[in-house]
Enzyme design. Structure first.
Site, PDB file in Angstrom:
ATOM      1  N   GLY A   1      50.852  80.571  51.821  1.00 36.42           N
ATOM      2  CA  GLY A   1      49.630  79.795  51.618  1.00 36.42           C
ATOM      3  C   GLY A   1      48.848  80.235  50.399  1.00 36.42           C
ATOM      4  O   GLY A   1      47.630  80.025  50.322  1.00 36.42           O
TER       5      GLY A   1
ATOM      6  N   TYR B   1      52.701  63.300  54.641  1.00 36.48           N
ATOM      7  CA  TYR B   1      52.037  63.906  53.487  1.00 36.48           C
ATOM      8  C   TYR B   1      51.076  62.899  52.846  1.00 36.48           C
ATOM      9  O   TYR B   1      51.461  61.767  52.526  1.00 36.48           O
ATOM     10  CB  TYR B   1      53.050  64.367  52.452  1.00 36.48           C
ATOM     11  CG  TYR B   1      53.890  65.554  52.882  1.00 36.48           C
ATOM     12  CD1 TYR B   1      53.644  66.237  54.062  1.00 36.48           C
ATOM     13  CD2 TYR B   1      54.946  65.997  52.092  1.00 36.48           C
ATOM     14  CE1 TYR B   1      54.415  67.328  54.445  1.00 36.48           C
ATOM     15  CE2 TYR B   1      55.725  67.084  52.459  1.00 36.48           C
ATOM     16  CZ  TYR B   1      55.460  67.743  53.644  1.00 36.48           C
ATOM     17  OH  TYR B   1      56.223  68.812  54.015  1.00 36.48           O
TER      18      TYR B   1
ATOM     19  N   HIS C   1      60.540  66.164  61.677  1.00 41.56           N
ATOM     20  CA  HIS C   1      59.505  67.069  61.164  1.00 41.56           C
ATOM     21  C   HIS C   1      59.090  68.128  62.190  1.00 41.56           C
ATOM     22  O   HIS C   1      58.968  69.301  61.867  1.00 41.56           O
ATOM     23  CB  HIS C   1      58.285  66.254  60.720  1.00 41.56           C
ATOM     24  CG  HIS C   1      57.463  66.935  59.682  1.00 41.56           C
ATOM     25  ND1 HIS C   1      56.648  66.255  58.815  1.00 41.56           N
ATOM     26  CD2 HIS C   1      57.324  68.239  59.357  1.00 41.56           C
ATOM     27  CE1 HIS C   1      56.042  67.109  58.005  1.00 41.56           C
ATOM     28  NE2 HIS C   1      56.444  68.324  58.322  1.00 41.56           N
TER      29      HIS C   1
ATOM     30  N   SER D   1      53.563  73.983  44.221  1.00 36.84           N
ATOM     31  CA  SER D   1      52.580  73.880  43.148  1.00 36.84           C
ATOM     32  C   SER D   1      52.498  72.459  42.596  1.00 36.84           C
ATOM     33  O   SER D   1      53.497  71.766  42.450  1.00 36.84           O
ATOM     34  CB  SER D   1      52.938  74.842  42.010  1.00 36.84           C
ATOM     35  OG  SER D   1      52.021  74.697  40.942  1.00 36.84           O
TER      36      SER D   1
ATOM     37  N   SER E   1      56.043  77.083  52.514  1.00 37.70           N
ATOM     38  CA  SER E   1      54.996  78.087  52.302  1.00 37.70           C
ATOM     39  C   SER E   1      55.566  79.455  51.957  1.00 37.70           C
ATOM     40  O   SER E   1      55.185  80.472  52.553  1.00 37.70           O
ATOM     41  CB  SER E   1      54.077  78.185  53.519  1.00 37.70           C
ATOM     42  OG  SER E   1      52.859  78.822  53.191  1.00 37.70           O
TER      43      SER E   1
END
Length: 295
Positions: free
Chosen positions: A214, A56, A128, A260, A210
């Site tokens: 998205g 990330y 992952h 968010s 998600s």
């Protein structure tokens, strides 16, 4: 009526207790003060499970590992926050390779994650994505070594098929605590490919990434979003919050990962716990998301 259990629950077959929602950091970037505001907003909402990954931040100027590093800066500035968290991270994706899960790589990856976050143990370490060139027995040995060394408390997987989960579990003496698929009304494959059934059968936690498709479910532009907006309005919440509840009422007790980066939006997610569904309402959203009727 289908209702959500708002109470904390064990993470799979473990004594690690987590909230019914998680907060994710795939877009976690910026200054420490703003980052801390987001972390504190999640905690104020009752979220205790914080999900990140070493990759990330790769698509930002700060680069690979930057989300973990920023999280570490927040914890260094406010170390008392750490005791209120269950920290989950992931390793196994490396730009340009793209996947690596051999023992040498994972050994370095977990050390790097610990260092970036400034912590001495990760509660949940997840592979992952599957590295097709590494035997699951080698992956299992690497994960076991992390746990035995006290660097990791429990292990999970992300973006793994049920067959891949079974292959890894075959060589593990430890339970796989969690699986992390993409799941929403717009990506309902886990309902049909066995992922959710396997999680229920094996008592694995499901961390859904998600859950808002998205962002496409945040308004009424998509038919599924329109139904979610209607359902949310009945309980005083918006379509995005209703979308979280839609996933959470599934019997697998899905834990949606809220992505968010707006503190008010994070706080509003708590409203998902109040939304109730009839089976007919739930299936209507599923069919709208699929764009077809169920047989």
């Amino acid at each position: 009526m289908l209702r959500i259990d708002p109470h904390p629950r064990p993470l799979g077959q473990s004594d690690i207790v987590v909230s019914p929602m998680a907060w994710g950091m795939w877009r976690f970037t910026g200054k420490v003060a703003a980052a801390r505001t987001l972390v504190e907003a999640a905690l104020e909402t009752g979220i205790t499970l914080f999900d990140t990954a070493d990759i990330y931040g790769t698509d930002t100027p700060a680069g690979f590992g930057s989300a973990e590093a920023l999280f570490g800066q927040v914890l260094a500035e406010a170390p008392y926050l750490r005791e209120r968290m269950v920290i989950a991270t992931k390793g196994g994706i490396r730009p340009g390779i793209p996947y690596r899960s051999d023992r040498a790589y994972l050994t370095e990856a977990v050390e790097a994650s610990l260092s970036r976050m400034g912590i001495d143990r990760i509660e949940l370490y997840q592979i992952h994505r599957r590295d097709f060139l590494t035997h699951p027995q080698e992956v299992a040995k690497s994960l076991t070594a992390m746990v035995e060394a006290g660097k990791v408390r429990g292990i999970g997987v992300s973006n793994h098929s049920p067959a891949e989960v079974d292959a890894l579990q075959t060589f593990l003496g430890l339970p796989i605590l969690s699986t992390q698929p993409e799941f929403s009304p717009l990506h309902s494959a886990p309902l049909f490919d066995g992922a959710l059934d396997q999680a229920m059968a094996k008592d694995m936690a499901v961390l859904a990434w998600s859950p808002l498709g998205g962002g496409r479910l945040s308004d009424g532009a998509h038919p599924a979003g329109a139904l979610l907006a209607e359902q949310g309005a009945r309980f005083g919440v918006d379509a995005a919050t209703a979308a979280l509840s839609w996933a959470m009422v599934h019997p697998a007790r899905i834990i949606p990962i809220i992505g968010s980066q707006n503190p008010d939006r994070i706080r509003s997610a708590a409203g998902a716990l109040t939304v109730e569904w009839t089976p007919a309402e739930w299936y209507a959203v599923l069919q709208a998301g699929m764009g077809t009727s169920l047989p």
